[in-house]
Design a protein around this motif. Structure first.
Motif, short mmCIF file in Angstrom:
data_model
loop_
_atom_site.label_atom_id
_atom_site.label_comp_id
_atom_site.label_asym_id
_atom_site.label_seq_id
_atom_site.Cartn_x
_atom_site.Cartn_y
_atom_site.Cartn_z
N ARG A 1 0.95 -1.60 0.10
CA ARG A 1 -0.47 0.23 -0.19
C ARG A 1 0.86 1.08 0.19
NH1 ARG A 1 -4.92 -1.65 1.71
NH2 ARG A 1 -5.18 -3.75 2.81
N GLN A 2 0.50 2.15 0.05
CA GLN A 2 1.63 3.73 -0.34
C GLN A 2 0.83 3.93 1.22
OE1 GLN A 2 0.30 6.68 -3.48
NE2 GLN A 2 -0.16 8.02 -1.38
N ASN A 3 2.44 4.53 1.17
CA ASN A 3 2.99 4.82 2.08
C ASN A 3 3.68 5.86 2.35
OD1 ASN A 3 4.26 4.78 5.30
ND2 ASN A 3 4.92 2.98 5.02
N THR A 4 3.61 7.29 2.51
CA THR A 4 4.23 7.94 2.67
C THR A 4 4.55 8.72 3.68
OG1 THR A 4 3.08 9.60 2.04
CG2 THR A 4 3.77 8.83 0.51
N SER A 5 4.48 8.56 5.03
CA SER A 5 4.20 9.26 6.48
C SER A 5 5.78 8.50 7.06
CB SER A 5 2.97 8.63 7.37
OG SER A 5 3.28 7.13 7.27
N VAL A 6 6.20 7.94 6.48
CA VAL A 6 8.34 7.54 6.92
C VAL A 6 8.79 8.45 7.25
CG1 VAL A 6 7.50 5.48 5.40
CG2 VAL A 6 8.45 6.57 4.45
N ASP A 7 10.04 7.92 8.30
CA ASP A 7 10.83 9.14 8.34
C ASP A 7 11.92 9.51 7.15
OD1 ASP A 7 10.33 9.40 11.19
OD2 ASP A 7 11.48 8.21 12.06
N LYS A 8 12.28 7.96 6.04
CA LYS A 8 13.54 8.63 5.72
C LYS A 8 12.77 8.34 4.17
CE LYS A 8 17.31 6.18 8.14
NZ LYS A 8 17.07 5.17 8.27
N ILE B 1 6.63 4.35 0.09
CA ILE B 1 5.90 3.71 -1.16
C ILE B 1 5.06 4.75 -1.86
CG2 ILE B 1 4.74 1.64 -1.67
CD1 ILE B 1 6.26 0.43 0.16
N ILE B 2 5.28 4.60 -3.14
CA ILE B 2 4.54 6.29 -3.70
C ILE B 2 3.89 5.69 -5.26
CG2 ILE B 2 4.55 7.98 -4.69
CD1 ILE B 2 6.89 9.24 -2.88
#
Length: 265
Positions: A183-190, A195-196
């Motif tokens: 799944r899309q996941n842009t709320s990461v520290d690095k 995943i965009i």
């Protein structure tokens, strides 16, 4: 006269390692813009293209455009003579049938000169237009490599489905089936762990896992990979090479009861 000095010599080693299982012989082209290659595998399924831009080299001299035919396995063995931190210089004289690789250690206390015979290789450059893809995913390259590796013992093809839910990698074989959903996941520290997903319409296509696993060897070049899908175009997979270029793979989809063939673009 051609003379190219690359401080990050390990980049060239990684590029060759990532494509030598797909391409046996290829022409390396050098011009004022940079050092590049475009070649297809022997089955005409996958097209490889890479570019190292001129401004990324410590020293770049190319008096005229030149094409040098090389065997990639021989080149790989030759480059293993260099250390990972060595500066690599590529030199060739006009009209010469050899190319010289020079390796210099960072402490400048060891130098190696290796001469390699060039080959006459007939090749055709395909025009690769800039295309609008239906779906694009950017994800960690190590994760993409792990997914392809995990699916390989189960089946010989991977189905990639891009929907609003995310991107799903699936395979099935005699012992069962596997689905992996990202799944899309842009709320990461690095940023490189994000995943965009960009999508204008859903796409589902199948590809040979043997080719996918060869392509993912380029994961050593970049922390991220961009996968672009279109129902009427070859799959495009891109890895950035530091700040100086890229390596791209284009692959024809599998058609039911048919072999992959790379369509003309």
């Amino acid at each position: 006269m051609l003379e190219l000095g690359l401080i990050q010599g390990s980049l060239l080693k990684k590029v060759i390692e990532s494509i030598k299982d797909l391409v046996t012989n290829a022409n390396f082209d050098c011009s004022a813009t940079g050092f590049s290659l475009q070649a297809m595998d022997s089955c005409l399924v996958a097209l490889v293209a890479f570019l190292l831009r001129a401004e990324g080299f410590e020293h770049f001299r190319c008096d005229r455009s030149i094409s040098m035919g090389m065997n990639l396995n021989n080149m790989s063995n030759l480059l293993k003579c260099s250390g990972n931190d060595d500066i690599i210089t590529i030199r060739a004289d006009d009209g010469s049938d050899t190319v010289t690789f020079m390796f210099e250690s960072p402490t400048q206390d060891e130098f190696s000169n290796i001469e390699m015979n060039l080959m006459d290789i007939d090749s055709e450059h395909l025009g690769i237009p800039d295309s609008e893809y239906h779906a694009i995913i950017t994800m960690p390259s190590a994760r993409f490599a792990r997914i392809c590796k995990d699916l390989s013992p189960i089946g010989d093809t991977v189905e990639i489905s891009m929907t609003k839910e995310g991107v799903k990698f699936s395979t099935k074989g005699d012992i069962g089936a596997v689905d992996k959903l990202c799944r899309q996941n842009t709320s990461v520290d690095k940023p490189e762990e994000a995943i965009i997903i960009e999508m204008t319409e859903p796409v589902t296509l199948r590809f040979g896992l043997r080719y996918m696993n060869s392509i993912t060897k380029a994961s050593t070049l970049s922390n991220t990979v961009t996968i672009s899908l279109h129902s009427q175009l070859p799959l495009a997979i891109e890895y950035k090479i530091a700040e100086m270029g890229y390596i791209r793979f284009y692959m024809a989809p599998r058609v039911e009861d048919d072999e992959e063939t790379m369509p003309r673009v």
